[in-house]
Structure formats: structure tokens, C-alpha cells
Design an enzyme around this catalytic site. Structure first.
Site, mmCIF file in Angstrom:
data_model
loop_
_atom_site.group_PDB
_atom_site.id
_atom_site.type_symbol
_atom_site.label_atom_id
_atom_site.label_comp_id
_atom_site.label_asym_id
_atom_site.label_seq_id
_atom_site.Cartn_x
_atom_site.Cartn_y
_atom_site.Cartn_z
ATOM 1 N N LYS A 81 24.675 7.681 -19.042
ATOM 2 C CA LYS A 81 23.655 8.070 -18.048
ATOM 3 C C LYS A 81 23.237 9.530 -18.193
ATOM 4 C CE LYS A 81 26.596 9.152 -14.103
ATOM 5 N NZ LYS A 81 27.399 8.630 -13.048
ATOM 6 N N ASP A 82 24.001 10.343 -18.973
ATOM 7 C CA ASP A 82 23.600 11.735 -19.230
ATOM 8 C C ASP A 82 22.643 11.856 -20.415
ATOM 9 O OD1 ASP A 82 25.292 12.617 -17.223
ATOM 10 O OD2 ASP A 82 26.941 13.105 -18.584
ATOM 11 N N ARG A 129 18.948 9.427 -6.433
ATOM 12 C CA ARG A 129 18.980 7.957 -6.464
ATOM 13 C C ARG A 129 19.901 7.404 -5.381
ATOM 14 N NH1 ARG A 129 23.042 4.950 -8.089
ATOM 15 N NH2 ARG A 129 24.134 6.708 -9.012
ATOM 16 N N ARG A 130 21.084 8.008 -5.250
ATOM 17 C CA ARG A 130 22.022 7.545 -4.224
ATOM 18 C C ARG A 130 21.494 7.873 -2.833
ATOM 19 N NH1 ARG A 130 26.940 9.911 -7.735
ATOM 20 N NH2 ARG A 130 27.528 8.031 -8.878
ATOM 21 N N ARG A 151 27.506 19.308 -6.025
ATOM 22 C CA ARG A 151 27.789 19.237 -7.462
ATOM 23 C C ARG A 151 29.279 19.443 -7.643
ATOM 24 N NH1 ARG A 151 25.093 22.004 -12.151
ATOM 25 N NH2 ARG A 151 26.433 20.456 -13.098
ATOM 26 N N ARG A 157 34.542 17.313 -5.527
ATOM 27 C CA ARG A 157 33.804 16.418 -4.626
ATOM 28 C C ARG A 157 34.726 15.755 -3.607
ATOM 29 N NH1 ARG A 157 28.573 14.112 -7.785
ATOM 30 N NH2 ARG A 157 28.263 15.888 -9.147
ATOM 31 N N CYS A 248 15.079 13.371 -14.561
ATOM 32 C CA CYS A 248 16.399 13.133 -13.975
ATOM 33 C C CYS A 248 16.335 13.134 -12.464
ATOM 34 C CB CYS A 248 17.348 14.223 -14.437
ATOM 35 S SG CYS A 248 18.761 14.471 -13.402
#
Length: 323
Positions: A81-82, A129-130, A151, A157, A248
Site C-alpha cells: 500500500k506504500d 480513507r479510514r 502518525r 499509536r 495518497c
């Protein structure tokens, strides 16, 4: 004499080191050669800005690719996904191994599920997106939540929840699996609630595109680790992303899964979503077709769904595009 070790370029984060270590073991088995990890610091690792501001998906990848092209490493492992959707001249994704769990998960205080969070709960995530999908879910289910941009690595996190700064954070199941912390998950989010990022849970093993006999031999060896179903699925997902021209920062989710009849895989279903980060507008569509047998067929599946989504108004939601 023992064969020279293959050099695997990896980011330095705990997660990158864990997934690169797993790939190194697999590559050692198929090549019979030792593999050494070469740690490379990327701009995405050192910058504390939000991803949308520092150039999007490529920030974690560029330094690894430069090292490959300069011959400092023999191959590199990326979280798929990166990886930018455009193919890089001179490099080839030699293998996409079988995918981990693609879902997003919640790590919340008091072992709560998403639906048990208190009114006004603060939920941390770095992904628009989330945010878009969580806010849309909250709107339709009468929940009050606040999504907070964060981040940092997994420790950072989860630390926001442990310290009480946030009620919950949303992370990728695959990452927690790879660093051995999946037992901290309090809720696995159904893909019907939150569609993952295109390629989430999958890894890409990239190397130089075969200008020498050594390159060609390495490509052939790495190809043994490729999972054709995973490759078809993530190719369709990334094709959808590319066709939506998503930077992105654009909140795009996509997942291709295989529909099986008993032991026989019959079809592939591709689902896509794009929305505004506040969740007020979502365009969510799916398409089902034969399992793509070629790279072109997988690309076409993604493009077709993107075309339908654009016709339904997706283009108007892409205002957060980076370029």
C-alpha cells in the site's frame, strides 16, 4: 566457498524489520543463500508531517528504490500500500507473497468494540480513507465520534490509547500480526464497515529489471514466492486507485476477494469506496467477474469499477488530491 549473501533493503521501523525478516527467511529457503538486512532511512520515516503534506505514498519507497538502482541492495521489501501505482522504470515487482489479513482493526480502551465506544469518542488514524468510512458509519448508526489525525509507529499509536489521550486507534491487522501484537486488538472491523487501503496486508518484493544474468536469476528465484491470487487481487485494487487518479490523500478503499464454490474459486469480487473525510458523502460500488488470468485482465477489472464510480460522482469527492 559459501555464496555471497543477498542484500535486502528495508526501512528501519519495527514493522518493516519484522516483515523484511520474514521475507529474508523465505528468500534464503528458495535461493539457498544467506540474506542480510540493509537498513535504509526514508524521508517518510524521519518527517513528522502528515503524509498528504510530504508527497504521499512514495515517501517510504524512494530511498529504497534509489539504493536498488545504485546496486547497494539486491532487492527490497515494501508494504504494497506504500508503493506508487505507476511502474518504476528499471525495477520489477518480482513477487507478491500470499496476503496477510487485509482488515483494519480497533485498539480501544477497556477492550471496547467500535459499537461500544462512548459518545464523543476520539478515534486516532492517519488515513483519510479510514476517517471517511468511520464517520460515514457513525452517521448511519447514530454514533458520535471524532476522528483525530495521528502518525507514528505501532507503539506510538497504541500509546495514545494507553495514556488516555484517545479512546481508540485504528490500525492494519497485518502490521500487528507481523510485530506479534494482534492480541491487543479489541475489534476486527468488517470490510463491510471499513474497506482497507488498496494492497493492504500484502508485501511487494522489488528488484532490478534483469539487465544482468544475476538480476535475471534473482527475479526467477523470487518468483517462487509469488501468490497469483494475491497478485491478481492487489493489481485490480491498485488499478482502481490509479484510475481514480487518487493521490495518497484521497480517501480510497478497495478490496478484491475470491468467491469460492467449495474448493473451486469461481469469481473475483472487487469493491471500491471513495468519500469525503467527514463521511457525509460516500460512493461505494462493487463488481464481480471471472478471476483475472492475466495482468491486463486484473487492470481492466479495476478500471471498469473506477469508471462506474466516477459516473456516480466519485470525481467530485477527490478534492483532497495531492497534485
Amino acid at each position: 566457498m559459501t555464496e555471497k549473501a543477498l542484500r535486502l533493503g528495508t526501512r528501519r521501523s519495527k514493522l518493516a524489520m519484522a516483515q523484511s525478516g520474514q521475507v529474508a527467511d523465505a528468500v534464503s529457503q528458495v535461493t539457498g543463500r544467506p540474506v542480510e538486512l540493509v537498513e535504509i532511512t526514508t524521508y517518510g520515516d524521519t518527517s513528522r508531517e502528515h503524509l498528504a503534506q510530504i508527497g504521499g505514498t512514495g515517501v517510504f519507497v524512494a530511498a529504497l528504490r534509489d539504493a536498488l538502482l545504485r546496486g547497494e541492495v539486491d532487492f527490497a521489501v515494501h508494504s504494497l500500500k506504500d508503493l506508487p501505482t505507476a511502474q518504476h522504470e528499471g525495477l520489477v515487482v518480482a513477487a507478491i507473497p500470499e496476503r496477510e489479513d487485509p482488515r483494519d482493526v480497533v485498539v480501544a480502551r477497556d477492550a471496547r468494540k467500535l459499537t461500544d465506544l462512548p459518545r464523543g469518542a476520539r478515534i486516532g488514524t492517519g488515513a483519510p480513507r479510514r476517517m471517511a468510512q468511520l464517520n460515514a458509519y457513525a452517521r448511519t448508526h447514530g454514533m458520535e465520534i471524532e476522528t483525530v489525525p495521528i502518525r507514528g509507529n505501532v507503539d506510538t499509536r497504541i500509546g495514545y490509547v494507553r495514556s488516555g489521550d484517545l479512546d481508540a486507534v485504528v490500525l492494519a491487522a497485518a502490521g500487528l500480526n507481523r510485530v506479534g501484537r494482534i492480541d491487543e486488538v479489541t475489534d476486527f472491523l468488517s470490510v463491510d464497515t471499513v474497506l482497507p487501503a488498496p494492497g493492504q496486508g500484502a508485501l511487494a518484493i522489488e528488484c532490478r529489471a534483469g539487465h544482468t544474468a544475476q538480476d535475471a536469476a534473482l527475479i526467477a528465484a523470487l518468483a517462487e514466492l509469488d501468490d497469483p491470487f494475491t497478485r491478481a487481487a492487489v493489481t485490480a485494487e491498485r488499478s482502481l486507485l490509479a484510475a481514480l487518479e487518487a493521490g495518497c490523500s484521497a480517501p480510497v478503499g478497495a478490496l478484491a476477494d475470491l468467491l469460492a464454490d467449495g474448493q473451486t474459486v469461481k469469481e473475483m469480487r472487487l469493491r471500491g469506496v471513495v468519500g469525503t473525510t467527514d463521511g457525509s458523502t460516500l460512493v461505494q460500488l462493487s463488481t464481480t467477474g471471472p478471476v483475472p488470468r492475466t495482468h491486463e485482465a486484473a487492470l481492466a477489472l479495476g478500471r471498469e469499477l473506477a469508471t462506474e464510480m466516477l459516473a456516480q460522482g466519485a470525481a467530485g469527492l477527490m478534492g483532497e488530491r495531492a497534485h
